[in-house]
Every structure is written in structure tokens, then in C-alpha cells.
Design a protein around this motif. Structure first.
Motif, PDB file in Angstrom:
ATOM      1  N   UNK A 163       0.881  -1.152   0.000  1.00  0.00           N
ATOM      2  CA  UNK A 163       0.000   0.000   0.000  1.00  0.00           C
ATOM      3  C   UNK A 163       0.926   1.209   0.000  1.00  0.00           C
ATOM      4  N   UNK A 164       0.942   1.947  -1.092  1.00  0.00           N
ATOM      5  CA  UNK A 164       1.867   3.073  -1.191  1.00  0.00           C
ATOM      6  C   UNK A 164       1.392   4.253  -0.359  1.00  0.00           C
ATOM      7  N   UNK A 165       0.091   4.561  -0.459  1.00  0.00           N
ATOM      8  CA  UNK A 165      -0.451   5.646   0.367  1.00  0.00           C
ATOM      9  C   UNK A 165      -1.967   5.542   0.402  1.00  0.00           C
ATOM     10  N   UNK A 166      -2.534   6.189   1.395  1.00  0.00           N
ATOM     11  CA  UNK A 166      -3.983   6.266   1.513  1.00  0.00           C
ATOM     12  C   UNK A 166      -4.350   7.593   2.154  1.00  0.00           C
ATOM     13  N   UNK A 167      -5.470   8.095   1.735  1.00  0.00           N
ATOM     14  CA  UNK A 167      -5.979   9.343   2.311  1.00  0.00           C
ATOM     15  C   UNK A 167      -7.487   9.197   2.436  1.00  0.00           C
ATOM     16  N   UNK A 168      -7.964   9.345   3.647  1.00  0.00           N
ATOM     17  CA  UNK A 168      -9.381   9.214   3.937  1.00  0.00           C
ATOM     18  C   UNK A 168      -9.904  10.608   4.259  1.00  0.00           C
ATOM     19  N   UNK A 169     -10.548  11.231   3.273  1.00  0.00           N
ATOM     20  CA  UNK A 169     -10.984  12.620   3.378  1.00  0.00           C
ATOM     21  C   UNK A 169     -12.292  12.781   4.132  1.00  0.00           C
ATOM     22  N   UNK A 170     -13.090  11.735   4.152  1.00  0.00           N
ATOM     23  CA  UNK A 170     -14.390  11.795   4.814  1.00  0.00           C
ATOM     24  C   UNK A 170     -14.736  10.409   5.352  1.00  0.00           C
ATOM     25  N   UNK A 171     -15.633  10.370   6.285  1.00  0.00           N
ATOM     26  CA  UNK A 171     -16.075   9.106   6.863  1.00  0.00           C
ATOM     27  C   UNK A 171     -17.011   8.412   5.878  1.00  0.00           C
ATOM     28  N   UNK A 172     -16.779   7.129   5.648  1.00  0.00           N
ATOM     29  CA  UNK A 172     -17.666   6.323   4.811  1.00  0.00           C
ATOM     30  C   UNK A 172     -18.562   5.507   5.748  1.00  0.00           C
ATOM     31  N   UNK A 173     -19.842   5.486   5.434  1.00  0.00           N
ATOM     32  CA  UNK A 173     -20.818   4.837   6.304  1.00  0.00           C
ATOM     33  C   UNK A 173     -21.607   3.787   5.535  1.00  0.00           C
ATOM     34  N   UNK A 174     -22.251   2.852   6.256  1.00  0.00           N
ATOM     35  CA  UNK A 174     -23.065   1.855   5.569  1.00  0.00           C
ATOM     36  C   UNK A 174     -24.313   2.485   4.970  1.00  0.00           C
ATOM     37  N   UNK A 175     -24.946   1.740   4.061  1.00  0.00           N
ATOM     38  CA  UNK A 175     -26.198   2.135   3.411  1.00  0.00           C
ATOM     39  C   UNK A 175     -26.025   3.304   2.445  1.00  0.00           C
ATOM     40  N   UNK A 176     -24.796   3.621   2.060  1.00  0.00           N
ATOM     41  CA  UNK A 176     -24.523   4.664   1.067  1.00  0.00           C
ATOM     42  C   UNK A 176     -23.842   3.986  -0.107  1.00  0.00           C
ATOM     43  N   UNK A 177     -24.259   4.350  -1.314  1.00  0.00           N
ATOM     44  CA  UNK A 177     -23.623   3.805  -2.531  1.00  0.00           C
ATOM     45  C   UNK A 177     -22.405   4.656  -2.870  1.00  0.00           C
TER      46      UNK A 177
END
Length: 116
Positions: free
Chosen positions: A66-80
Motif C-alpha cells: 500500500x503506497x499511500x492512503x488518504x481518507x478525506x471523509x467518513x464512509x458509512x453503511x447504506x450509502x452507494x
């Protein structure tokens, strides 16, 4: 983990150098039992697993890192989420899979995987 990730992925479209799909985790998936009760969020490891699962459908080679990761927002269930992976091969290097996870056009996560 594999079964939960597989169930979440649908509408896969492939080319030689890209793959896109829809990803939606159900609130009843076991990954949310402890992450977090009362405010479920999709763990980063599952977002990475989705990207790896899709990338390996069009990349021949061994996963390196895994070279890099950036999580800009929270991902939640029940969202496409719309997931798109673009594969490149820089000269003299392995293949790079750049994964974007978006919701309603807004970038949620960007993950870069390297393959030998």
C-alpha cells in the motif's frame, strides 16, 4: 472479510487499464459490530480490501504494498459509493493501481496500491 467485500461490490465495468464499480456495505454486515456501535463507519481496512479486490481483477502480478492512503471523509453503511481504479505502469516499475472512492461526486478516499 472476503465474503463481506465481495457482497458489497456490484455493477463492475472493466477495461484493460481501469475498473469501476458500485460499493455499498449493509448496516447488518458483521464489520460494524465493533466499528462503532451506534455510529457505524466503514473501516479503512475494508476500503483498502475493496480496492485490492477490484484491482486484482485486471492486474496480473503480485501485490507488493500500500503506497499511500488518504481518507478525506467518513464512509458509512447504506450509502452507494462509486469506486474507480486506474492502472498505470511507470517506466521501470511495477503497476500502480490508483483507487478513488466517491459519494455524489465528492472524494471520500484515495488509495494507491503497488504490484510487482
Amino acid at each position: 472479510m472476503r465474503e463481506t467485500v465481495h457482497r458489497a461490490i456490484s455493477n463492475i465495468v472493466k477495461t484493460d487499464t481501469s475498473i469501476s464499480a458500485i460499493v455499498e456495505f449493509k448496516e447488518t454486515d458483521p464489520i460494524f459490530a465493533g466499528h462503532f456501535p451506534g455510529r457505524a463507519i466503514i473501516p479503512a481496512v475494508y476500503q483498502i480490501a475493496v480496492c485490492r479486490n477490484l484491482a486484482e481483477q485486471i492486474i496480473s502480478g503480485n501485490f507488493s504494498c500500500l503506497q499511500r492512503s488518504r481518507f478525506s471523509a467518513v464512509c458509512v453503511p447504506q450509502v452507494r459509493y462509486d469506486v474507480q481504479i486506474i492502472v498505470t505502469q511507470p517506466e521501470g516499475a511495477g503497476k500502480t493501481a490508483t483507487c478513488s472512492i466517491k459519494s455524489n461526486g465528492a472524494l471520500q478516499s484515495k488509495i494507491v496500491l503497488i504490484y510487482e
